[in-house]
Write an enzyme that holds these catalytic residues in place. Structure first.
Site, PDB file in Angstrom:
ATOM      1  N   GLY A 279      45.206  17.812  12.312  1.00 60.75           N
ATOM      2  CA  GLY A 279      45.428  17.615  10.889  1.00 60.75           C
ATOM      3  C   GLY A 279      44.139  17.575  10.088  1.00 60.75           C
ATOM      4  O   GLY A 279      44.156  17.624   8.870  1.00 60.75           O
TER       5      GLY A 279
ATOM      6  N   SER B 147      41.723  19.812  10.757  1.00 60.66           N
ATOM      7  CA  SER B 147      41.246  21.194  10.771  1.00 60.66           C
ATOM      8  C   SER B 147      40.979  21.712   9.376  1.00 60.66           C
ATOM      9  O   SER B 147      41.754  21.439   8.453  1.00 60.66           O
ATOM     10  CB  SER B 147      42.316  22.102  11.391  1.00 60.66           C
ATOM     11  N   GLY B 148      39.925  22.491   9.249  1.00 57.36           N
ATOM     12  CA  GLY B 148      39.628  23.104   7.958  1.00 57.36           C
ATOM     13  C   GLY B 148      38.762  22.238   7.066  1.00 57.36           C
ATOM     14  O   GLY B 148      38.202  22.731   6.090  1.00 57.36           O
TER      15      GLY B 148
ATOM     16  N   ASP C 107      36.104  31.262  12.873  1.00 63.35           N
ATOM     17  CA  ASP C 107      37.218  30.440  12.396  1.00 63.35           C
ATOM     18  C   ASP C 107      36.916  29.936  10.985  1.00 63.35           C
ATOM     19  O   ASP C 107      36.566  28.779  10.771  1.00 63.35           O
ATOM     20  CB  ASP C 107      37.421  29.269  13.382  1.00 63.35           C
TER      21      ASP C 107
ATOM     22  N   HIS D   9      42.199  29.289  11.595  1.00 64.36           N
ATOM     23  CA  HIS D   9      43.380  28.934  12.399  1.00 64.36           C
ATOM     24  C   HIS D   9      44.410  28.156  11.580  1.00 64.36           C
ATOM     25  O   HIS D   9      45.495  27.847  12.079  1.00 64.36           O
ATOM     26  CB  HIS D   9      42.995  28.218  13.704  1.00 64.36           C
TER      27      HIS D   9
END
Ligand code: NAG
Length: 254
Positions: A204, A206-207, A113, A68
């Protein structure tokens, strides 16, 4: 029956907004500052010089992050070797040559994801820049396992300020039954891990990685707008379910 269908549809339409990415300069709620360079695998993914997602180095040319965080054909850079994003002494900006989201990533359910970023050049390892290992085979992380999360995301759920300093928090893996109870059909046990702790990931983050025993086992995927809530525990992509895909893309993960 109608009510059930509507609520499921509603939840599904809300889900993308619950992912922890944001196209503003936006870590971790209730966390603490990391010891400088104690997490040398962390990278900040940036667009026009602004942080928008985290990621982590799993080889000298590949970053693992969330699908995402995909931005289309937009030009991206990753910053390696940074703790404080304002501090450039030990950091290096490297262009992303290609973004490879999982082919079955589903934007409405957040399934699969996971995304690899191929960097334009190999990263030189040094004290401030290093790799983190990922599981070599499918593993179940037991409920109650103490893990950590890290990122530069929001410090408060309603905040707007970027965290310039890399933050971290401890968190605990919940059982599949608890995750399923809280998230219903959105939680897919074979592909996801859910956690709850004193602190947690927010917009922020994410990942970024979920780290258990020195290994990255999860990728920050989604949660609810409280960022760390017992009613909407943060959900991570289970990396060990994607080892074959990762190996096929990279060739051989070092
Ligand atoms: C995403 O998942 C939903 C629900 O399972 C499904 O209806 C839809 O077709 C999927 N979309 C893609 C692109 O696979």
């Amino acid at each position: 029956m109608t009510i059930i269908i509507i609520s499921v549809l509603l939840l599904a339409s809300l889900l993308p907004h619950l992912t922890f990415t944001d196209h503003v300069n936006v870590g971790i709620v209730n966390g603490r500052k990391t010891t400088p360079h104690s997490r040398p695998y962390m990278v900040s993914i940036q667009k026009r010089g602004e942080h928008f997602c985290g990621g982590f180095l799993i080889s000298d040319q590949y970053v693992l992050t969330a699908a995402h965080c995909w931005t289309g054909l937009e030009f991206l850079t990753v910053v390696v070797g940074a703790d404080d994003l304002r501090e450039s002494k030990s950091s290096d900006h490297i262009r992303v040559e290609s973004s490879i989201p999982h082919p079955d990533y589903n934007t409405s359910t957040e399934e699969n994801d996971i995304m690899l970023l191929k960097l334009e050049k190999k990263v030189r390892m040094k004290k401030e820049v290093g790799l983190i290992s990922i599981p070599k085979k499918e593993v179940e992380i037991k409920a109650g396992t103490l893990c950590a999360v890290a990122g530069w995301g929001l410090l408060k759920p309603d905040g707007k300020e970027i965290s310039n300093e890399l933050m971290e928090a401890d968190t605990t893996v919940l059982s599949q039954a608890e995750c399923k109870k809280k998230w219903g059909s959105h939680y897919i046990g074979q592909q996801m891990i859910c956690v709850y702790g004193k602190g947690g990931t927010c917009k922020g983050d994410s990942g970024g990685p979920l780290i258990c025993g020195g290994t990255a086992v999860g990728i920050t995927s989604f949660g609810d707008h409280h960022c760390n809530s017992p009613d909407g525990p943060n959900v991570y992509t289970k990396i060990s379910a994607y080892i074959n895909w990762i190996n096929n893309v990279i060739g051989n993960v070092k």
